[in-house]
Structure formats: C-alpha cells, structure tokens
Design a protein around this motif. Structure first.
Motif, PDB file in Angstrom:
ATOM      1  N   ASP A 162       0.833  -1.213   0.000  1.00 38.88           N
ATOM      2  CA  ASP A 162       0.000   0.000   0.000  1.00 38.88           C
ATOM      3  C   ASP A 162       0.865   1.259   0.000  1.00 38.88           C
ATOM      4  O   ASP A 162       0.571   2.220  -0.715  1.00 38.88           O
ATOM      5  CB  ASP A 162      -0.947   0.021   1.201  1.00 38.88           C
ATOM      6  CG  ASP A 162      -2.120  -0.930   1.040  1.00 38.88           C
ATOM      7  OD1 ASP A 162      -2.413  -1.341  -0.107  1.00 38.88           O
ATOM      8  OD2 ASP A 162      -2.744  -1.270   2.060  1.00 38.88           O
ATOM      9  N   HIS A 163       1.918   1.247   0.788  1.00 34.02           N
ATOM     10  CA  HIS A 163       2.835   2.396   0.819  1.00 34.02           C
ATOM     11  C   HIS A 163       3.518   2.584  -0.534  1.00 34.02           C
ATOM     12  O   HIS A 163       3.640   3.714  -1.025  1.00 34.02           O
ATOM     13  CB  HIS A 163       3.869   2.217   1.934  1.00 34.02           C
ATOM     14  CG  HIS A 163       4.838   3.338   2.042  1.00 34.02           C
ATOM     15  ND1 HIS A 163       4.455   4.634   2.338  1.00 34.02           N
ATOM     16  CD2 HIS A 163       6.175   3.382   1.881  1.00 34.02           C
ATOM     17  CE1 HIS A 163       5.530   5.415   2.351  1.00 34.02           C
ATOM     18  NE2 HIS A 163       6.581   4.673   2.077  1.00 34.02           N
ATOM     19  N   ASN A 214       2.306   1.767  -3.389  1.00 33.13           N
ATOM     20  CA  ASN A 214       1.306   2.307  -4.303  1.00 33.13           C
ATOM     21  C   ASN A 214       1.112   3.813  -4.100  1.00 33.13           C
ATOM     22  O   ASN A 214       0.916   4.548  -5.070  1.00 33.13           O
ATOM     23  CB  ASN A 214      -0.024   1.562  -4.171  1.00 33.13           C
ATOM     24  CG  ASN A 214      -0.055   0.306  -5.005  1.00 33.13           C
ATOM     25  OD1 ASN A 214       0.272   0.334  -6.183  1.00 33.13           O
ATOM     26  ND2 ASN A 214      -0.408  -0.795  -4.392  1.00 33.13           N
ATOM     27  N   GLN A 215       1.201   4.277  -2.867  1.00 27.05           N
ATOM     28  CA  GLN A 215       1.120   5.722  -2.608  1.00 27.05           C
ATOM     29  C   GLN A 215       2.305   6.440  -3.253  1.00 27.05           C
ATOM     30  O   GLN A 215       2.144   7.500  -3.877  1.00 27.05           O
ATOM     31  CB  GLN A 215       1.089   5.996  -1.113  1.00 27.05           C
ATOM     32  CG  GLN A 215      -0.185   5.556  -0.439  1.00 27.05           C
ATOM     33  CD  GLN A 215      -0.103   5.661   1.077  1.00 27.05           C
ATOM     34  OE1 GLN A 215       0.954   5.919   1.645  1.00 27.05           O
ATOM     35  NE2 GLN A 215      -1.229   5.454   1.733  1.00 27.05           N
TER      36      GLN A 215
END
Length: 92
Positions: free
Chosen positions: A19-20, A22-23
């Motif tokens: 998720d990080h 992807n950010q």
C-alpha cells in the motif's frame, strides 16, 4: 511481491509494504502528469528507497519473474513512461 529495480536487482517486498509503495507510485505518476522534473526525481527516489529498505534482496541465481519493474534512479521521464502499465509501476 518481487520488485526489480533495473540495473540493480530484485527485492522481495512484504505485502505490508505494498500500500505504501502504491502511494509512492501515485506520487511518481502525479509528477509525470504535472511535468515537474524535481518532483519526479524526489518521488522516484522515494519509491526506489522504500523498495531497497523495506525489501530483502533476492538471490542472484533466482530465475523467477518480477511482479513489478522499476526504473533505475537516473532514468529519464521517457524511460519511466515506457515502463508504465495501466495501474502505474506497482500493480494494484
């Protein structure tokens, strides 16, 4: 997830980091869209740094595929655009 950084090698990245990543990938995409070279460099280096620090290097004799391919740190905007997939550099 296996992430390859071109000219450097592959890293096994834990699912907890995706998720990080992807950010950070979204920040790279935004900087490409805005055309700000300095933002592009900062966001690309942040993405590469997160893979290097959060991932574990994969053995050099590993022959399996990579789930994502990232450019090398000095890649041009055009080289990065060539690597883009519909969902960015990092899948998901």
């Amino acid at each position: 997830m296996i992430v390859r950084i071109l000219t450097e090698g592959q890293y096994e990245v834990p699912d907890s980091l995706v998720d990080h990543l992807n950010q950070l990938d979204n920040a790279v995409l935004a900087s490409l869209d805005s055309g700000h070279e300095e933002e592009f460099r900062v966001s690309l280096n942040a993405l590469l740094g997160a893979v290097r620090t959060g991932g574990e290097p994969v053995a050099h004799d590993y022959l399996g595929p990579s789930d994502a391919t990232l450019p090398y740190a000095d890649a041009t905007v055009e080289e990065v655009r060539a690597l883009l997939k519909p969902d960015g550099l990092i899948p998901g």
